[in-house]
Design a protein around this motif. Structure first.
Motif, PDB file in Angstrom:
ATOM      1  N   CYS A   1       0.821   5.946   4.775  1.00  0.00           N
ATOM      2  CA  CYS A   1      -0.464   5.267   4.983  1.00  0.00           C
ATOM      3  C   CYS A   1      -1.031   5.571   6.369  1.00  0.00           C
TER       4      CYS A   1
ATOM      5  N   LEU B   1       3.098  -1.377   4.232  1.00  0.00           N
ATOM      6  CA  LEU B   1       2.476  -0.059   4.137  1.00  0.00           C
ATOM      7  C   LEU B   1       3.542   1.022   4.220  1.00  0.00           C
TER       8      LEU B   1
ATOM      9  N   ILE C   1      -2.483   1.527  10.998  1.00  0.00           N
ATOM     10  CA  ILE C   1      -3.377   0.365  11.031  1.00  0.00           C
ATOM     11  C   ILE C   1      -3.888   0.044  12.432  1.00  0.00           C
TER      12      ILE C   1
ATOM     13  N   VAL D   1      -8.032   1.784   4.244  1.00  0.00           N
ATOM     14  CA  VAL D   1      -6.964   0.904   4.724  1.00  0.00           C
ATOM     15  C   VAL D   1      -7.549  -0.311   5.445  1.00  0.00           C
TER      16      VAL D   1
ATOM     17  N   LEU E   1       0.858  -1.187   0.000  1.00  0.00           N
ATOM     18  CA  LEU E   1       0.000   0.000   0.000  1.00  0.00           C
ATOM     19  C   LEU E   1       0.893   1.236   0.000  1.00  0.00           C
TER      20      LEU E   1
END
Length: 262
Positions: free
Chosen positions: A151, A147, A154, A130, A121
């Motif tokens: 990004c 990532l 998470i 995401v 990503l």
């Protein structure tokens, strides 16, 4: 087990939980994150992870699903506190308070795979995108996600909810140097690109070791990652549609790769 009631916003446990809910920097500094709700905590326990601290609202203590979760936690030596409903709601950003929060340690970062089925990503910033992509990736058989630093985090509450716990079972590497990892990958690098050399997704060979790159909502894939792509892909669309949401595009591409490798 009786839990001591916290009513002051100066309480250390409350202040830590509040910071973890709001701040990526606090999560990185402490190595902790916050799980909000029965579903996420149950998924965390199902994955075999430990819990550091549980915070239950006054109203939440009467919910049967929370009672059952607390029973599952009996064997763990985690700390338990009760929060006044007002304090609990000031931490949670959910429309309706879940009644239970858990402070847990962020999983260790895995070593980067050099083969298999990976997803990269490149600057996907929307938390909902995401989270949805991570859930789709796990469902489609992706073995690892990398990532970039641009990004969304998470382990933020919004991404955790959108992913519905996928990142608890899907190995992820955040703040990854995508070009470096891509150069070390022994399989093919595929990317969706608006390029004169791009081919229809359904005409591309996605079998074998594959790393799929998905770009940001606005800028797409970075020039450096685009230059590393050996397979340049166009998703076929009806005339008049300029582009797809990155979450939808990811699902289409990952499931085509899954289909070809079955």
């Amino acid at each position: 087990m009786t839990m001591e009631l916290i009513t002051s916003n100066q309480n250390a446990h409350y202040k830590l939980a509040h910071k973890l809910a709001q701040s990526r920097r606090e999560r990185a500094k402490t190595g902790l994150m916050l799980l909000d709700g029965v579903h996420l905590l149950a998924a965390w326990l199902d994955a075999g992870h430990a819990v550091d601290t549980v915070l239950v609202s006054v109203a939440g203590q009467f919910k049967i699903e929370i009672t059952r979760l607390l029973q599952r936690l009996e064997l763990q030596q985690c700390k338990r506190w009760q929060l006044s409903d007002a304090l609990f709601e000031s931490i949670s950003d959910m429309p309706s308070a879940s009644g239970i929060l858990a402070l847990v340690k962020v999983p260790d970062v895995p070593s980067a795979q050099q083969s298999g089925f990976c997803l990269l990503l490149d600057g996907v910033q929307d938390p909902g995108n995401v989270g949805a992509i991570l859930r789709t990736a796990y469902a489609a058989g992706v073995q690892q996600v990398w990532l970039s630093s641009a990004c969304s985090d998470i382990w933020s509450p919004k991404v955790l909810r959108a992913g519905m716990g996928a990142q608890m079972v899907l190995p992820c590497i955040e703040n990854a140097d995508l070009p470096q990892l891509a150069r070390q990958f022994r399989g093919k690098i595929a990317a969706t690109l608006l390029d004169s050399n791009a081919r229809d997704l359904y005409d591309c060979d996605l079998r074998g070791d594959l790393a799929f790159v998905m770009g940001s909502e606005g800028q797409g894939i970075s020039p450096e990652m685009a230059a590393l792509a050996q397979i340049k892909i166009l998703i076929p669309m009806q005339a008049g549609i300029e582009s797809l949401n990155v979450g939808h595009a990811s699902a289409i591409c990952l499931y085509e790769a899954m289909r070809q490798n079955r």
